[in-house]
Design a protein around this motif. Structure first.
Motif, PDB file in Angstrom:
ATOM      1  N   SER A  43       0.819  -1.207   0.000  1.00  0.00           N
ATOM      2  CA  SER A  43       0.000   0.000   0.000  1.00  0.00           C
ATOM      3  C   SER A  43       0.857   1.263   0.000  1.00  0.00           C
ATOM      4  CB  SER A  43      -0.897   0.002   1.239  1.00  0.00           C
ATOM      5  OG  SER A  43      -0.103  -0.070   2.394  1.00  0.00           O
ATOM      6  N   PHE A  44       2.154   1.093   0.054  1.00  0.00           N
ATOM      7  CA  PHE A  44       3.005   2.293   0.104  1.00  0.00           C
ATOM      8  C   PHE A  44       2.859   3.080  -1.200  1.00  0.00           C
ATOM      9  CE2 PHE A  44       6.715   4.942   0.257  1.00  0.00           C
ATOM     10  CZ  PHE A  44       6.817   5.232   1.605  1.00  0.00           C
ATOM     11  N   PRO A  45       2.581   4.371  -1.098  1.00  0.00           N
ATOM     12  CA  PRO A  45       2.305   5.144  -2.320  1.00  0.00           C
ATOM     13  C   PRO A  45       3.586   5.443  -3.111  1.00  0.00           C
ATOM     14  CG  PRO A  45       2.318   6.575  -0.433  1.00  0.00           C
ATOM     15  CD  PRO A  45       2.532   5.196   0.113  1.00  0.00           C
ATOM     16  N   HIS A  46       3.387   5.775  -4.367  1.00  0.00           N
ATOM     17  CA  HIS A  46       4.508   6.220  -5.197  1.00  0.00           C
ATOM     18  C   HIS A  46       4.454   7.743  -5.266  1.00  0.00           C
ATOM     19  CE1 HIS A  46       6.987   5.612  -9.115  1.00  0.00           C
ATOM     20  NE2 HIS A  46       7.433   6.580  -8.375  1.00  0.00           N
ATOM     21  N   LEU A  47       5.354   8.378  -4.551  1.00  0.00           N
ATOM     22  CA  LEU A  47       5.335   9.848  -4.469  1.00  0.00           C
ATOM     23  C   LEU A  47       6.379  10.399  -5.424  1.00  0.00           C
ATOM     24  CD1 LEU A  47       5.177   9.992  -0.603  1.00  0.00           C
ATOM     25  CD2 LEU A  47       3.274  10.292  -2.172  1.00  0.00           C
ATOM     26  N   LYS A  48       5.932  11.262  -6.326  1.00  0.00           N
ATOM     27  CA  LYS A  48       6.842  11.715  -7.383  1.00  0.00           C
ATOM     28  C   LYS A  48       7.276  13.156  -7.189  1.00  0.00           C
ATOM     29  CE  LYS A  48       6.153   8.784 -11.369  1.00  0.00           C
ATOM     30  NZ  LYS A  48       5.272   8.508 -12.490  1.00  0.00           N
ATOM     31  N   SER A  49       8.562  13.383  -7.381  1.00  0.00           N
ATOM     32  CA  SER A  49       9.253  14.684  -7.369  1.00  0.00           C
ATOM     33  C   SER A  49       8.655  15.667  -6.352  1.00  0.00           C
ATOM     34  CB  SER A  49       9.298  15.297  -8.764  1.00  0.00           C
ATOM     35  OG  SER A  49       8.202  16.047  -9.067  1.00  0.00           O
ATOM     36  N   GLY A  50       9.100  15.517  -5.137  1.00  0.00           N
ATOM     37  CA  GLY A  50       8.651  16.419  -4.079  1.00  0.00           C
ATOM     38  C   GLY A  50       9.845  16.943  -3.290  1.00  0.00           C
ATOM     39  N   LEU A  51       9.517  17.659  -2.255  1.00  0.00           N
ATOM     40  CA  LEU A  51      10.560  18.184  -1.380  1.00  0.00           C
ATOM     41  C   LEU A  51      10.662  17.271  -0.166  1.00  0.00           C
ATOM     42  CD1 LEU A  51      12.474  20.494  -0.477  1.00  0.00           C
ATOM     43  CD2 LEU A  51      10.483  21.577   0.541  1.00  0.00           C
ATOM     44  N   LEU A  52      11.867  16.751   0.054  1.00  0.00           N
ATOM     45  CA  LEU A  52      12.061  15.854   1.182  1.00  0.00           C
ATOM     46  C   LEU A  52      12.748  16.626   2.306  1.00  0.00           C
ATOM     47  CD1 LEU A  52      11.679  12.757   1.744  1.00  0.00           C
ATOM     48  CD2 LEU A  52      14.127  12.559   1.363  1.00  0.00           C
ATOM     49  N   ILE A  53      12.139  16.590   3.484  1.00  0.00           N
ATOM     50  CA  ILE A  53      12.744  17.285   4.622  1.00  0.00           C
ATOM     51  C   ILE A  53      13.040  16.263   5.714  1.00  0.00           C
ATOM     52  CG2 ILE A  53      12.482  19.112   6.331  1.00  0.00           C
ATOM     53  CD1 ILE A  53      10.359  20.357   4.523  1.00  0.00           C
ATOM     54  N   LEU A  54      14.294  16.188   6.085  1.00  0.00           N
ATOM     55  CA  LEU A  54      14.676  15.309   7.185  1.00  0.00           C
ATOM     56  C   LEU A  54      14.667  16.124   8.470  1.00  0.00           C
ATOM     57  CD1 LEU A  54      15.961  12.648   8.297  1.00  0.00           C
ATOM     58  CD2 LEU A  54      18.168  13.689   7.815  1.00  0.00           C
ATOM     59  N   THR A  55      13.905  15.658   9.445  1.00  0.00           N
ATOM     60  CA  THR A  55      13.915  16.331  10.738  1.00  0.00           C
ATOM     61  C   THR A  55      14.474  15.358  11.765  1.00  0.00           C
ATOM     62  OG1 THR A  55      11.777  15.592  11.572  1.00  0.00           O
ATOM     63  CG2 THR A  55      11.759  17.436  10.035  1.00  0.00           C
ATOM     64  N   THR A  56      14.569  15.813  12.981  1.00  0.00           N
ATOM     65  CA  THR A  56      15.066  14.931  14.038  1.00  0.00           C
ATOM     66  C   THR A  56      14.075  13.811  14.335  1.00  0.00           C
ATOM     67  OG1 THR A  56      14.142  16.546  15.540  1.00  0.00           O
ATOM     68  CG2 THR A  56      16.522  16.607  15.193  1.00  0.00           C
ATOM     69  N   HIS A  57      12.798  13.999  13.940  1.00  0.00           N
ATOM     70  CA  HIS A  57      11.768  13.022  14.279  1.00  0.00           C
ATOM     71  C   HIS A  57      11.246  12.253  13.082  1.00  0.00           C
ATOM     72  CE1 HIS A  57      11.991  15.386  17.810  1.00  0.00           C
ATOM     73  NE2 HIS A  57      10.840  15.006  18.341  1.00  0.00           N
ATOM     74  N   ARG A  58      11.210  12.924  11.921  1.00  0.00           N
ATOM     75  CA  ARG A  58      10.496  12.352  10.787  1.00  0.00           C
ATOM     76  C   ARG A  58      11.228  12.607   9.484  1.00  0.00           C
ATOM     77  NH1 ARG A  58       4.764  15.102  11.187  1.00  0.00           N
ATOM     78  NH2 ARG A  58       6.078  16.824  11.860  1.00  0.00           N
ATOM     79  N   LEU A  59      10.740  11.909   8.479  1.00  0.00           N
ATOM     80  CA  LEU A  59      11.185  12.176   7.118  1.00  0.00           C
ATOM     81  C   LEU A  59       9.936  12.673   6.400  1.00  0.00           C
ATOM     82  CD1 LEU A  59      13.811  11.805   5.559  1.00  0.00           C
ATOM     83  CD2 LEU A  59      12.988   9.581   4.828  1.00  0.00           C
ATOM     84  N   LEU A  60       9.905  13.996   6.057  1.00  0.00           N
ATOM     85  CA  LEU A  60       8.692  14.582   5.495  1.00  0.00           C
ATOM     86  C   LEU A  60       8.805  14.681   3.983  1.00  0.00           C
ATOM     87  CD1 LEU A  60       8.447  17.548   8.010  1.00  0.00           C
ATOM     88  CD2 LEU A  60       7.373  15.312   8.203  1.00  0.00           C
ATOM     89  N   TRP A  61       7.716  14.367   3.328  1.00  0.00           N
ATOM     90  CA  TRP A  61       7.687  14.537   1.861  1.00  0.00           C
ATOM     91  C   TRP A  61       6.561  15.504   1.514  1.00  0.00           C
ATOM     92  CZ3 TRP A  61       4.335  13.983  -2.155  1.00  0.00           C
ATOM     93  CH2 TRP A  61       4.890  13.967  -3.449  1.00  0.00           C
ATOM     94  N   LEU A  62       6.912  16.603   0.815  1.00  0.00           N
ATOM     95  CA  LEU A  62       5.920  17.602   0.422  1.00  0.00           C
ATOM     96  C   LEU A  62       5.878  17.680  -1.094  1.00  0.00           C
ATOM     97  CD1 LEU A  62       6.697  18.495   3.366  1.00  0.00           C
ATOM     98  CD2 LEU A  62       6.337  20.814   2.623  1.00  0.00           C
ATOM     99  N   PRO A  63       4.700  17.685  -1.674  1.00  0.00           N
ATOM    100  CA  PRO A  63       4.634  17.821  -3.136  1.00  0.00           C
ATOM    101  C   PRO A  63       5.224  19.164  -3.548  1.00  0.00           C
ATOM    102  CG  PRO A  63       2.449  18.003  -2.165  1.00  0.00           C
ATOM    103  CD  PRO A  63       3.361  17.608  -1.072  1.00  0.00           C
TER     104      PRO A  63
END
Lengths: 450, 179
Positions: A43-63
């Motif tokens: 079920s893991f989605p296919h996320l295309k060309s976004g902004l990836l932000i690594l934080t101390t807690h999470r790995l964020l993906w923003l379109p």
């Protein structure tokens, strides 16, 4: 679509992720795909060309295309990561985009979670420009620091140490990392030597500044302390409203204001955001500015914002040039504020809904008072009535003048503004005073004084 | 209402911005218009023909509100009159300005009327008689500026309405009408 698999990430009005308490952004990568390469059936989605932000807690993906619309952003909690694979150097990897792979655990319902029965391998494909090795190093560092475990318990300062670590420049983890065993000769050899020299200088500098890092981790504790005091004050004022007198309340409110302005917990820095620095700074500024802008009545001087913003950032100060760049980037984003330049060159930040009409109406009311009709108003008179800084008031008066609402009087007594009568006077009969109108009220105001 | 000698001043003479050259174009145009009207009005009633920028001119200072026009403003207002043909600079440095509260053509018409009124249709009169003689008493011609009179006479001479003949000195110059 992120779907149900990833926990959603809240986005602020200007397109910045909403962080958890003590969460700090460490690394930004643009043009990133996030997908499950090996097993497309999950079920893991296919996320295309976004902004990836690594934080101390999470790995964020923003379109990336429409970051401010929100909704589609997702994040992988670092707590759910069970393994990070090291990069395999193969011939294939030279030609394709750099990849970072890690394993996350999933609950039986197919959601990414800290405790789960299954696990999938997630691949990060870096299509844009970005230092993939440095990202991997940071990911390792944050994953092992386990900053999320300290969330809530303010006493432990593991998060603070993690913050301090992330704050130091991490250029040493660059392309010429420890596995660079290939001997290089010629120009590239010289370049490499140069690089190594830089790195050693960098290391010695870091050693020298270790004390500063300690200070910075303390600074974070200070922010936490301030936050605690604020909460205490808040609860105190609620429980005994009757007992406290107004003066005490006033000072408490002031103290609260003061404490509130102490900290932006995760300031966007050049080290963490790299090439995306100004873009992210711009969004953070747009979020920050809302409260001071409201207080200032919808318009605020750029210099004032520079001071407020840097005070809130604490140690990670920005230059005036960075601020200007961040503000000029607003045109490209959908944010509710704009940078405005007056004819005189003074620059201000105002809300998009701010209307000059309203200001002009206030100015007009001010100059139509009998005293002002007769003697005019100065910039400081206007500042008092409009509740803005004198420099700002002068800008308002000048723009009202250019609209033909006011006209000026320069004399040894100073620079004053009057209601514009020139339009009211009959050009064919200069002695005529119409019964009604501004000219008549001016004549009357002058007479009653004489 | 405030007065300057016998001259009645309009209310806006006490409006301080009237004495500051306005920077905004529309406002300035209206301000200039009001100044032009006032200057012509004043010069006509006071029979003033020349305004010297560097000398005191009663209109350009308001002692009641303690305002006076800057040199730049004076020049701007007079230049506006010049561009409309209601005034002329007398020197290149714009230090003196001749105010034509009647245009030259109007002065010429007044001269003809003067000749008719005094039965001079074919007669002779000296220039000094026109300017200060008993015949011109009570008309606008009385005390007319010499330059303006000469210009009006020249205009009529070109039209064949009169001939100017010179005597031994400037005082002797005479005019023969042939209306």
């Amino acid at each position: 679509m992120v779907g149900n698999c990833l926990p959603p990430v809240k986005i602020t009005g200007s397109g910045r992720p909403v962080l958890e308490p003590n969460e700090i952004e460490c690394f930004f990568l643009s043009g990133v795909d996030l997908l499950c390469e090996d097993d497309p059936t999950t079920s893991f989605p296919h996320l295309k060309s976004g902004l990836l932000i690594l934080t101390t807690h999470r790995l964020l993906w923003l379109p990336e295309s429409d970051a401010s619309s929100g909704g589609a952003a997702g994040g992988v909690p670092l707590a759910a990561v069970s393994h990070i694979f090291s990069v395999k150097k193969s011939l294939r990897s030279v030609f394709s985009s750099p990849r970072v792979r890690f394993q996350v655990s999933m609950s039986p319902e197919g959601r990414v979670a800290a405790v789960g029965s299954q696990s999938v391998v997630v691949t990060v494909v870096v299509r844009g420009k970005g230092d993939c090795d440095a990202f991997l190093a940071k990911l390792w560092e944050n994953w092992r620091a386990r900053a999320w475990e300290d969330a809530g318990s303010g006493s432990s300062n593991a998060a603070a140490t993690a913050a301090a670590e992330t704050a130091t420049p991490s250029s040493s983890g660059g392309i010429y990392s420890s596995d660079g065993t290939v001997k290089m000769v010629g120009v590239s050899g010289i370049l490499r030597k140069e690089q190594e020299m830089w790195e050693s200088t960098d290391r010695s500098l870091q050693d020298a500044f270790q004390d500063l890092n300690a200070l910075m981790s303390k600074a974070k504790e200070m922010v936490m302390l301030a936050e605690k005091m604020r909460l205490k004050l808040l609860s105190g004022s609620n429980s005994q409203t009757n007992a406290t007198n107004d003066e005490e309340m006033g000072s408490k409110e002031e103290m609260q204001d003061w404490l509130l302005s102490v900290g932006i917990i995760s300031p966007v820095t050049k080290e963490s955001a790299g090439a995306l620095y100004h873009q992210q700074l711009s969004r953070q500024l747009a979020d920050f500015i809302k409260v001071p802008l409201e207080k200032a009545g919808g318009m605020i001087n750029l210099i004032d914002i520079y001071c407020l913003f840097n005070r809130a950032r604490g140690t990670e100060l920005i230059s005036p040039d960075d601020l200007l760049q961040a503000c000029s980037l607003w045109e490209k984003f959908d944010v509710p504020v704009v940078l405005r330049k007056f004819d005189s060159g003074v620059m201000v930040i105002q809300t998009k809904s701010h209307s000059d009409e309203e200001v002009f109406n206030n100015v007009k009311m001010l100059v139509m008072k009998p005293d002002a009709l007769r003697a005019g108003i100065s910039a400081s008179d206007a500042a008092r009535t409009l509740g803005v800084a004198p420099a700002m008031a002068k800008e308002h008066l000048l723009s009202a003048e250019s609209k033909g609402l006011l006209c000026r009087d320069i004399s040894p007594d100073g620079f004053r503004f009057y209601i514009n009568l020139f339009a009211e006077i009959d050009q064919d009969d200069i002695y005529l005073v119409k019964d009604r109108g501004i000219y008549a009220s001016w004549v009357q105001a002058n007479h009653s004084h004489a | 209402m405030q007065k300057l000698g016998e001259f009645k001043l309009p209310h806006f003479f006490n409006y301080p911005p009237y004495f500051t050259l306005q920077p905004v174009r529309d406002t300035r145009e209206k301000q200039i218009q009001l100044w032009k009207e006032l200057i012509l009005d004043y010069c006509k009633t006071q029979k003033t023909f020349v305004i010297a920028l560097e000398e005191e001119f009663p209109l350009f200072t308001n002692h009641v509100i303690e305002r006076s026009l800057t040199h730049e403003a004076r020049e701007a207002f007079l230049s506006a009159l010049v561009s409309e043909g209601r005034a002329e600079w007398m020197d290149k440095g714009h230090r003196k300005c001749l105010i034509l509260w009647h245009r030259i053509q109007d002065w010429a018409d007044i001269l003809i009327q003067f000749a008719k009124d005094n039965g001079l249709e074919d007669g002779v009169v000296t220039i000094e008689e026109i300017r200060s003689g008993t015949e011109s008493q009570g008309t606008d011609l009385h005390g007319i500026d010499r330059t303006i009179l000469n210009r009006a006479l020249k205009l009529l001479e070109q039209k064949g309405k009169l001939v100017v003949f010179k005597g031994t000195s400037t005082d002797d110059e005479g005019v023969k009408f042939s209306v």
